[in-house]
Enzyme design. Structure first.
Site, short mmCIF file in Angstrom:
data_model
loop_
_atom_site.label_atom_id
_atom_site.label_comp_id
_atom_site.label_asym_id
_atom_site.label_seq_id
_atom_site.Cartn_x
_atom_site.Cartn_y
_atom_site.Cartn_z
N TYR A 87 -22.62 -8.41 -4.98
CA TYR A 87 -21.49 -9.18 -5.53
C TYR A 87 -21.15 -8.66 -6.91
CZ TYR A 87 -18.55 -13.22 -6.53
OH TYR A 87 -17.48 -14.02 -6.82
N THR A 140 10.08 -3.90 -3.95
CA THR A 140 10.30 -5.31 -3.56
C THR A 140 9.28 -6.26 -4.17
OG1 THR A 140 9.06 -4.80 -1.56
CG2 THR A 140 11.46 -4.80 -1.36
N LYS A 273 -1.89 3.39 -0.55
CA LYS A 273 -1.13 4.63 -0.58
C LYS A 273 -1.95 5.75 -1.23
CE LYS A 273 3.54 2.68 -0.91
NZ LYS A 273 4.06 3.04 0.38
N1 F0G Z 1 4.30 -0.15 -5.74
C1 F0G Z 1 4.84 0.73 -4.88
C2 F0G Z 1 5.56 1.92 -5.40
C3 F0G Z 1 4.71 0.52 -3.49
O1 F0G Z 1 5.26 1.39 -2.66
C4 F0G Z 1 4.00 -0.62 -3.03
C5 F0G Z 1 3.86 -0.88 -1.59
C6 F0G Z 1 3.46 -1.50 -3.97
C7 F0G Z 1 3.61 -1.23 -5.31
C8 F0G Z 1 2.71 -2.74 -3.53
O2 F0G Z 1 1.47 -2.37 -3.05
O3 F0G Z 1 1.51 -3.04 -0.62
O4 F0G Z 1 -0.64 -2.52 -1.79
O5 F0G Z 1 0.60 -4.59 -2.30
N2 F0G Z 1 4.51 -0.26 -0.70
C9 F0G Z 1 4.38 -0.44 0.74
C10 F0G Z 1 5.46 0.34 1.46
C11 F0G Z 1 4.32 -1.87 1.18
O6 F0G Z 1 5.57 0.17 2.67
O7 F0G Z 1 6.16 1.15 0.86
P1 F0G Z 1 0.71 -3.18 -1.88
#
Ligand code: F0G
Length: 489
Positions: A87, A140, A273
């Site tokens: 933990y 988003t 990613k």
């Molecule tokens: N920032 C970027 C540039 C992203 O592309 C994403 C997620 C996030 C933040 C948020 O990260 O999903 O781990 O919470 N992109 C995914 C996509 C969802 O399909 O492009 P997350």
């Protein structure tokens, strides 16, 4: 040069054609199913014409996203077996922290369960009601977290950013004249940070240049504004800097990453990613920023040495982060994307150029000019393409936007269908199939109609919203497919 920093060998084909070459071999495979078009149409209806709601048993090529779907390396999978279950004080976290320090040059590391969890903590700590956050473009979840904390995003991209056809190498650049005007208008006290997103997702995976980041940093520093770098897709951005920015031709990816992070106060990432795993993190060299944020990690995520992630993921993340400095790894997906984009572009299809990272982005506005924006052309194109190919992409247009206070759609700047190419997942013949079916759809584009909402969630509606076609266009499209392809799947 470290072992992980292999250079991409330049292999010329005798034919003169530019063909991307896989520098990995496939050792684990997963069976795919290509269902008949009748089942695909039915599956699309069951999914409320929203590709997020399809089940993978009905999907042939899953091009929804690269998030959590990149192929892991043998080294990553192997590392998961030596994870340290604890933990507090897990050795797996220590190894991940070391990897962040080594790859990004950032000393203080906070683990979180994914990218948006980092956005939650950063927005909660730094964004106050009435604040504005300038950025090269929003993502988003980023926008949702800033909104929910009473802030407002300001997109200050350059004129090239939203052009579908362009040869601008750095469409992700932030416009410095607009940045100066924002500082002048709102005052630095209302700007908690300027956010730069590497390989800017929603405008087509387009990179910014090191020069631009240097200038953003200089202007921000002059006014005491913090620079926040979203490094979720930073490997590809670094690779594009090496490919496209004069002076970086022989610089290693690791050195480019260090320079980028050195121009930032704070970085965060979605490990879904950047390291081909799951999870995420925040890192900084400023102990004052680290101390402001760290108490929220045990509150929302988990203890400071796991942040809501499994130790196996943390272990694989450490290896994956180091592999992000390998050109053969970070260059693979852009090379495949370039192949697909150039093929569609030369056939006259409206596709975002130059090819970026993450995926191929089809301009649904240009593809379906007869579908009004209020009937969601990007969503309609995503549905139509799934029906005729079994490949699912993601709508990145007005469905991914929000409504204004009067309940009207805020129309997106661009209506895009994103076909993501997760790293090392698809073969070239699968990409050729995608191009072939997309060309057929373009020749039959008049048959595709619009969509309307039947169920619409108030927040992030694109995830769970349900829609229906405005006419019987899916039947007509299916009938034409059968006429042209006979019994073929
Ligand atoms: N920032 C970027 C540039 C992203 O592309 C994403 C997620 C996030 C933040 C948020 O990260 O999903 O781990 O919470 N992109 C995914 C996509 C969802 O399909 O492009 P997350």
């Amino acid at each position: 040069m470290k072992e992980t920093e292999s250079r991409t060998p330049h292999v010329k084909f005798y034919s003169g054609q530019e063909i991307p070459l896989e520098l990995h071999k496939v050792r684990i495979v997963q069976k795919l199913h290509l269902r008949p078009i009748e089942r695909r149409k039915q599956a699309m209806e069951e999914a409320g014409f929203n590709t997020f709601l399809l089940e993978t048993k009905d999907v042939f090529l899953d091009m929804l996203t690269d998030s959590g779907t990149n192929a892991m390396s043998d080294q990553q999978l192997g590392s998961m077996m030596v994870a340290d279950d604890a933990y507090a004080g897990s050795a797996s976290f220590t190894r991940m922290q070391e990897a962040v320090r080594d790859v990004f040059g950032m000393h203080h590391v906070l683990p979180v369960h994914q990218g948006r969890a980092a956005e939650n903590i950063i927005s909660k700590i730094f964004v106050k009601p009435g604040d504005v956050v300038p950025m090269n473009y929003h993502f988003t979840t980023t926008k949702a977290h800033i909104d929910i904390n009473g802030g407002q995003i300001l997109e200050i991209y350059t004129d090239e950013a939203l052009k579908i056809k362009s040869d601008c190498p750095f469409k992700g650049n932030l416009d410095l004249v607009k940045f100066a005007a924002v500082i002048e208008k709102y005052g630095a006290a209302k700007i908690p940070y300027v956010r730069m997103e590497a390989s800017t997702n929603l405008i087509g995976g387009q990179p910014f240049s090191m020069r631009n980041l240097r200038e953003v940093n200089a202007m921000a520093a002059k006014h005491g504004i913090m620079v926040l770098l979203d490094v979720s897709l930073v490997g590809e951005n670094a690779w594009f800097i090496k490919q496209r920015e004069p002076g970086y031709e022989t610089t290693s990816i690791r050195d480019i990453l260090h320079e980028m992070c050195g121009l930032s106060d704070l970085i965060y990432f979605s490990s879904r990613k950047v390291s081909c795993t799951r999870g995420g993190g925040i890192a900084t060299n400023r102990i004052d920023l680290f101390n402001k944020m760290k108490d929220l990690v045990p509150l929302y995520e988990g203890f400071l040495t796991y942040g809501g992630m499994s130790v196996r993921e943390i272990e694989a993340m450490a290896v994956g982060l180091r592999e992000t400095t390998d050109e053969a790894m970070v260059g693979q997906s852009p090379a495949f994307i370039k192949y697909l984009v150039n093929d569609l572009d030369s056939a006259g299809l409206p596709v975002v150029t130059p090819a970026g990272g993450l995926g191929a982005h089809i301009d649904a506005g240009g593809f379906l000019p007869h579908v009004p924006q209020a009937e969601y052309p990007a969503g309609a194109l995503a549905a139509a393409f799934y029906i005729i190919s079994g490949a699912r992409g993601m709508e990145r247009g007005t469905i991914s936007s929000v409504r204004d206070e009067h309940g009207n759609d805020i129309l997106a700047d661009v209506e895009l269908l994103r076909l993501a190419l997760p790293r090392r997942v698809f073969t070239l013949s699968q990409i050729m199939y995608v191009a072939d079916r997309m060309k057929w759809l373009y020749d039959n584009r008049d048959l595709v109609g619009g969509l309307k909402f039947t169920e619409e969630p108030a927040v992030l509606r694109f995830f769970l919203g349900r829609l229906a076609p405005v006419s019987d266009w899916p039947e007509k499209l299916m009938a034409k497919f059968r006429k042209d392809f006979g019994e073929s799947l």
